[in-house]
Write a protein that holds these residues in place. Structure first.
Motif, PDB file in Angstrom:
ATOM      1  N   ILE A   7      -1.075   7.041  -9.140  1.00 40.15           N
ATOM      2  CA  ILE A   7      -1.444   6.502  -7.838  1.00 40.15           C
ATOM      3  C   ILE A   7      -2.918   6.111  -7.842  1.00 40.15           C
ATOM      4  CG2 ILE A   7      -1.568   6.998  -5.373  1.00 40.15           C
ATOM      5  CD1 ILE A   7       0.747   8.935  -5.783  1.00 40.15           C
ATOM      6  N   ALA A   8      -3.203   4.825  -7.708  1.00 39.11           N
ATOM      7  CA  ALA A   8      -4.569   4.321  -7.788  1.00 39.11           C
ATOM      8  C   ALA A   8      -5.433   4.890  -6.672  1.00 39.11           C
ATOM      9  CB  ALA A   8      -4.553   2.786  -7.708  1.00 39.11           C
ATOM     10  N   VAL A  63       0.560   5.681   0.496  1.00 35.95           N
ATOM     11  CA  VAL A  63      -0.364   4.676  -0.036  1.00 35.95           C
ATOM     12  C   VAL A  63       0.272   3.927  -1.202  1.00 35.95           C
ATOM     13  CG1 VAL A  63      -2.539   4.352  -1.283  1.00 35.95           C
ATOM     14  CG2 VAL A  63      -2.479   5.798   0.753  1.00 35.95           C
ATOM     15  N   HIS A  64       0.789   4.683  -2.163  1.00 32.21           N
ATOM     16  CA  HIS A  64       1.338   4.056  -3.357  1.00 32.21           C
ATOM     17  C   HIS A  64       2.584   3.246  -3.032  1.00 32.21           C
ATOM     18  CE1 HIS A  64       1.506   3.441  -7.625  1.00 32.21           C
ATOM     19  NE2 HIS A  64       2.710   3.965  -7.736  1.00 32.21           N
ATOM     20  N   ASP A  87       1.374  -2.943  -6.585  1.00 29.38           N
ATOM     21  CA  ASP A  87       1.494  -1.930  -7.625  1.00 29.38           C
ATOM     22  C   ASP A  87       2.954  -1.845  -8.038  1.00 29.38           C
ATOM     23  OD1 ASP A  87       0.760   0.079  -9.413  1.00 29.38           O
ATOM     24  OD2 ASP A  87      -0.603   1.014  -7.975  1.00 29.38           O
ATOM     25  N   THR A  88       3.217  -1.034  -9.057  1.00 32.21           N
ATOM     26  CA  THR A  88       4.580  -0.903  -9.564  1.00 32.21           C
ATOM     27  C   THR A  88       4.923   0.574  -9.722  1.00 32.21           C
ATOM     28  OG1 THR A  88       3.772  -1.037 -11.843  1.00 32.21           O
ATOM     29  CG2 THR A  88       4.484  -3.099 -10.798  1.00 32.21           C
ATOM     30  N   TRP A  89       6.209   0.825  -9.922  1.00 34.50           N
ATOM     31  CA  TRP A  89       6.684   2.198 -10.123  1.00 34.50           C
ATOM     32  C   TRP A  89       6.173   2.754 -11.445  1.00 34.50           C
ATOM     33  CZ3 TRP A  89       9.003   4.718  -6.289  1.00 34.50           C
ATOM     34  CH2 TRP A  89       9.636   3.975  -5.288  1.00 34.50           C
ATOM     35  N   GLN A 110      -3.412  -0.285   6.656  1.00 30.98           N
ATOM     36  CA  GLN A 110      -2.918  -1.045   5.514  1.00 30.98           C
ATOM     37  C   GLN A 110      -2.114  -0.168   4.559  1.00 30.98           C
ATOM     38  OE1 GLN A 110      -3.335  -4.423   4.625  1.00 30.98           O
ATOM     39  NE2 GLN A 110      -2.025  -4.009   2.862  1.00 30.98           N
ATOM     40  N   PHE A 111      -2.639   1.011   4.248  1.00 31.71           N
ATOM     41  CA  PHE A 111      -2.063   1.798   3.170  1.00 31.71           C
ATOM     42  C   PHE A 111      -1.266   3.017   3.627  1.00 31.71           C
ATOM     43  CE2 PHE A 111      -5.837  -0.274   1.283  1.00 31.71           C
ATOM     44  CZ  PHE A 111      -5.189  -1.013   0.307  1.00 31.71           C
ATOM     45  N   GLY A 112      -1.454   3.477   4.853  1.00 35.06           N
ATOM     46  CA  GLY A 112      -0.776   4.681   5.291  1.00 35.06           C
ATOM     47  C   GLY A 112       0.406   4.439   6.204  1.00 35.06           C
ATOM     48  N   ILE A 113       0.374   3.353   6.972  1.00 37.18           N
ATOM     49  CA  ILE A 113       1.464   3.061   7.911  1.00 37.18           C
ATOM     50  C   ILE A 113       2.437   2.095   7.247  1.00 37.18           C
ATOM     51  CG2 ILE A 113       2.038   1.987  10.121  1.00 37.18           C
ATOM     52  CD1 ILE A 113      -0.596   3.010  11.206  1.00 37.18           C
TER      53      ILE A 113
END
Length: 497
Positions: free
Chosen positions: A282-283, A266-267, A276-278, A187-190
């Motif tokens: 980084i959460a 991730v971000h 998320d936004t710019w 979900q977050f890395g690819i």
């Protein structure tokens, strides 16, 4: 369709249509490859020789029944092909997209030597996408509930595969994950151009329909203790992944403008999907990192693996002025997929091989301004058989950069909350969880009711190897529960895994 064993002579290897280059370089995040239609899938599947000794199947970490489901596709029996895919692989539609087939099944295809391998990955993707679109779902109608429950920690590929196999054996599975979505690095890395996040959302719907429960945004060790899980569940599976980036120890790596690959991916993944936004920290990352906008910037990525390729291709879509990948060995020794390297090069990425970074240099304002490097040559093989990169004296130079992304790989960390339960690393300085051993089941830790698999045990590796370990760990869990119950859990349940 009647199978013609010589079909490969008249039917060339073809991949599905790709997103046009102009769109990719303009910021299109859609999956690069489209999908086959029924006719294209049948024709490509019909190229299979149906070898008596299928090398493709042997090379696949989950040992998919590839020639068998290719034959079913030839015959238009997509639902049966989907069922057969799921017999060996709990996440076939994801592996069809992100596996480096050129290094695995397709690389071992008999036709690869001169005729072009069967497009196995694209057909696998076609099978599952088509079956799901037509309403097919895994059939669990004959599964008998055992009354047993397992807590799965981590909703990445290992955890999802384990949960799938547990519910097929009549064992309840509750999956805990600290992130807000399932999938882990899927979900977050690819990036989305390799794996559309709607595919992960659909897999969640399928798993929940099978009986898997997800408890997301829950971090074990902070929100719930392992002791509490052992009290409430019959067993626990650890699929905590590998999130610690490899520290190259470069001088200047803490400068503004320098990012580890994982928080960058991730971000940015959250931004692309609207999560998320710019300009915000980084959460979920340990340090207060903010993702800089790359538009108009000179970006240098250090590292030649698949993560590095994800970074360079993301930077292209983020409108970087230039993107360079520097790697300390030559192209033949790059760990990344050759197909991904080719896609990156086509999209405008510049590759500098035989370059070893020495330090990240700063400008007058204290911001990253370049990478000091030295040329290398390949020396003798190291302990793993890879030829070492030997620096060439007097060959130093500086590559200018506004943003430097470090993609040297990742490693796992044994969480501190495992210490009270006797679960330890495989060795000093090694963050991989120790499993197996004398009188231990495969993937069983030092605690009888705790099992582990995937990157947390193996170290950072492929999605398909994590799937294989999660699947096989579920079989060990079922075996352990059956022993405890004195045969109460039927052998047929174990056989279902």
């Amino acid at each position: 369709m009647k199978h013609d064993i010589f079909r490969f002579l008249e039917e060339p290897r073809e991949m599905p249509a790709r997103v046009p280059l102009a769109l990719r370089t303009a910021g299109d995040w859609n999956e690069l490859y489209g999908g086959f239609g029924p006719s294209e899938a049948e024709h490509q599947a019909d190229r299979c020789l149906d070898c008596g000794n299928p090398y493709c199947e042997a090379k696949c970490p989950v040992h998919n029944y590839i020639p068998n489901w290719l034959k079913l596709v030839q015959e238009g029996r997509v639902h049966e092909a989907a069922a057969l895919c799921h017999e060996t692989n709990p996440l076939p539609e994801m592996c069809g997209r992100v596996c480096p087939q050129d290094r695995l099944c397709e690389g071992a295809c008999t036709l690869e030597d001169g005729f072009g391998a069967v497009t196995i990955g694209a057909v696998e993707k076609y099978i599952v996408d088509t079956a799901f679109a037509q309403g097919w779902r895994p059939d669990l109608s004959k599964v008998v509930a055992t009354g047993r429950r397992v807590a799965v920690i981590g909703a990445g590929p290992a955890g999802l595969a384990c949960a799938d196999r547990l519910v097929r054996a009549g064992i309840g599975a509750v999956v805990f994950d600290r992130y807000e979505q399932i999938g882990g690095l899927l979900q977050f890395g690819i990036p989305s151009f390799k794996l559309d996040k709607a595919v992960i959302a659909r897999r969640r719907e399928v798993l929940e329909g099978m009986g898997v429960t997800f408890r997301l945004g829950v971090e074990v060790g902070r929100d719930v203790a392992l002791a509490a899980l052992l009290e409430d569940f019959d067993a626990v599976f650890l699929g905590t992944g590998a999130y610690r980036y490899t520290d190259g120890g470069l001088a200047g790596q803490d400068l503004p403008g320098v990012l580890p690959a994982l928080p960058f991916l991730v971000h940015n993944g959250r931004i692309v999907t609207g999560g998320d936004t710019w300009g915000r920290p980084i959460a979920g990352w340990e340090d207060t990192l903010t993702l800089p906008k790359l538009a108009g910037k000179r970006v240098v990525v250090l590292g030649g693996g698949d993560t590095g390729m994800d970074c360079v291709r993301s930077a292209i879509r983020l409108a970087a002025a230039s993107v360079t990948c520097a790697y300390r060995r030559d192209e033949a020794n790059m760990p990344g997929s050759a197909r991904e390297v080719a896609n990156a090069r086509e999209e405008g990425v510049r590759f500098l091989f035989n370059r070893q970074p020495l330090a990240i240099e700063a400008d007058a304002a204290g911001h990253a301004a370049g990478v000091r490097m030295i040329e290398t040559r390949l020396g003798e093989p190291d302990a793993n058989g890879r030829r070492a990169a030997v620096p060439v004296a007097g060959s130093e130079s500086t590559l200018e950069a506004d943003v430097v992304i470090i993609a040297f790989g990742f490693s796992p960390v044994v969480p501190a909350w495992l210490d009270p339960h006797g679960i330890e690393a495989q060795g000093t300085g090694n963050g991989r969880i120790r499993v197996g051993g004398e009188r231990r089941l495969p993937y069983q830790t030092a605690h009888d009711r705790v099992f582990a698999g995937g990157d947390a045990v193996r170290g950072a590796d492929l999605v398909v190897t994590a799937v294989q370990e999660g699947r096989d760990a579920a079989a060990s869990i079922a075996r352990m529960l059956r022993r405890q119950a004195g045969g109460e859990i039927a052998r047929s349940a174990l056989d279902a895994i």
